[in-house]
Design a protein around this motif. Structure first.
Motif, PDB file in Angstrom:
ATOM      1  N   SER A  55     -16.534  76.748  87.141  1.00 43.22           N
ATOM      2  CA  SER A  55     -15.902  78.055  86.954  1.00 43.22           C
ATOM      3  C   SER A  55     -15.189  78.515  88.216  1.00 43.22           C
ATOM      4  O   SER A  55     -14.695  79.634  88.276  1.00 43.22           O
ATOM      5  CB  SER A  55     -16.954  79.074  86.529  1.00 43.22           C
ATOM      6  OG  SER A  55     -17.900  79.205  87.555  1.00 43.22           O
ATOM      7  N   GLY A  56     -15.164  77.670  89.248  1.00 44.22           N
ATOM      8  CA  GLY A  56     -14.449  78.035  90.468  1.00 44.22           C
ATOM      9  C   GLY A  56     -15.260  78.908  91.416  1.00 44.22           C
ATOM     10  O   GLY A  56     -14.748  79.408  92.404  1.00 44.22           O
ATOM     11  N   ASP A 131     -11.697  70.366  87.829  1.00 44.26           N
ATOM     12  CA  ASP A 131     -11.856  71.805  88.078  1.00 44.26           C
ATOM     13  C   ASP A 131     -10.537  72.470  88.500  1.00 44.26           C
ATOM     14  O   ASP A 131     -10.524  73.609  88.923  1.00 44.26           O
ATOM     15  CB  ASP A 131     -12.984  72.084  89.094  1.00 44.26           C
ATOM     16  CG  ASP A 131     -12.741  71.428  90.463  1.00 44.26           C
ATOM     17  OD1 ASP A 131     -11.906  70.501  90.539  1.00 44.26           O
ATOM     18  OD2 ASP A 131     -13.384  71.849  91.436  1.00 44.26           O
ATOM     19  N   THR A 136      -9.343  78.379  87.011  1.00 43.83           N
ATOM     20  CA  THR A 136     -10.241  78.152  88.150  1.00 43.83           C
ATOM     21  C   THR A 136      -9.464  78.184  89.461  1.00 43.83           C
ATOM     22  O   THR A 136     -10.011  78.563  90.482  1.00 43.83           O
ATOM     23  CB  THR A 136     -11.004  76.819  88.043  1.00 43.83           C
ATOM     24  OG1 THR A 136     -10.057  75.770  87.937  1.00 43.83           O
ATOM     25  CG2 THR A 136     -11.942  76.789  86.861  1.00 43.83           C
ATOM     26  N   ARG A 140     -10.625  80.320  92.468  1.00 45.35           N
ATOM     27  CA  ARG A 140     -10.987  79.725  93.759  1.00 45.35           C
ATOM     28  C   ARG A 140     -10.194  80.332  94.906  1.00 45.35           C
ATOM     29  O   ARG A 140     -10.712  80.505  95.997  1.00 45.35           O
ATOM     30  CB  ARG A 140     -10.811  78.203  93.721  1.00 45.35           C
ATOM     31  CG  ARG A 140     -11.763  77.588  92.732  1.00 45.35           C
ATOM     32  CD  ARG A 140     -12.254  76.195  92.968  1.00 45.35           C
ATOM     33  NE  ARG A 140     -11.350  75.256  93.540  1.00 45.35           N
ATOM     34  CZ  ARG A 140     -10.502  74.472  92.863  1.00 45.35           C
ATOM     35  NH1 ARG A 140     -10.418  74.577  91.548  1.00 45.35           N
ATOM     36  NH2 ARG A 140      -9.769  73.607  93.478  1.00 45.35           N
TER      37      ARG A 140
END
Ligand code: ADP
Length: 188
Positions: A55-56, A131, A136, A140
């Motif tokens: 999910s980051g 990812d 994400t 991030r």
């Protein structure tokens, strides 16, 4: 040399880290890679980390600090190393400083790769890691701003930070990193 490589996702840490460790002959300690290896091996830690990574989000500090602590105990880290992707939060930086104190050692230098956000998004969308989805990536980058960028001041206050422009070709960026290392050794 004990070096930390700092920078947002997409800044080119992995590429530059590889060149640095080849040149300096020190181990490359990437927490992202360690966590992905744990996941591939199906270890309990790896599986726990997976939900955050997908999910980051950042993996909890205790978990990452534990992995780094273990890694630093290995023989190949006695003469230095390059930390890539760690620390990522102020509590992680404090823990690292304790780990170093326990070993009566210090960091030599923190190298920051600085890249504009539009460029980061462009690069991350080209990369094909599981990812790296648009959601994400945004997450991030926000996590970096909020949780990791305070480390720039943290290390600058301690006189350890060298900021490098991370745009241009990998060769150009590497040249700037080498200059920063050279300057550091001239000053010590
Ligand atoms: P990137 O540079 O693209 O963020 P990394 O391989 O360094 O890639 O990290 C991938 C993921 O691993 C992060 O999004 C995070 O979930 C987790 N991770 C890596 N290092 C840390 C750390 N020091 N603390 C917390 N989570 C981490």
């Amino acid at each position: 040399m004990r070096i930390v490589l700092l920078g947002p996702p997409g800044a080119g840490k992995g590429t530059q880290a590889q060149r640095l460790v080849d040149d300096l002959q020190i181990p490359h300690l990437s927490t992202g890679e360690m966590l992905r290896a744990g996941q591939d091996a199906g270890s309990e830690l790896g599986l726990m980390a997976a939900q955050y990574m997908e999910s980051g989000q950042l993996v909890p500090d205790e978990l990452v600090v534990g992995i780094v602590d273990q890694r630093l105990q290995q023989q190949d880290c006695q003469n230095g190393y390059l930390l890539d992707g760690f620390p990522r939060t102020v509590p992680q930086a404090d823990s690292l400083s304790e780990l170093l104190q326990q070993r009566s050692t210090k960091l030599d230098l923190v190298l920051e790769l600085n890249v504009a956000e539009e460029e980061l998004i462009k690069r991350l969308l080209q990369r094909k890691r599981p990812d790296d989805t648009r959601e994400t990536i945004t997450e991030r980058l926000q996590v970096y701003q909020k949780q990791t960028s305070p480390l720039l001041e943290y290390y600058s206050t301690r006189g350890l930070l060298a900021s490098i422009v991370g745009q241009g070709t990998p060769d150009e960026v590497y040249e700037r990193l080498r200059e920063a290392l050279q300057q550091h050794s001239d000053n010590t």
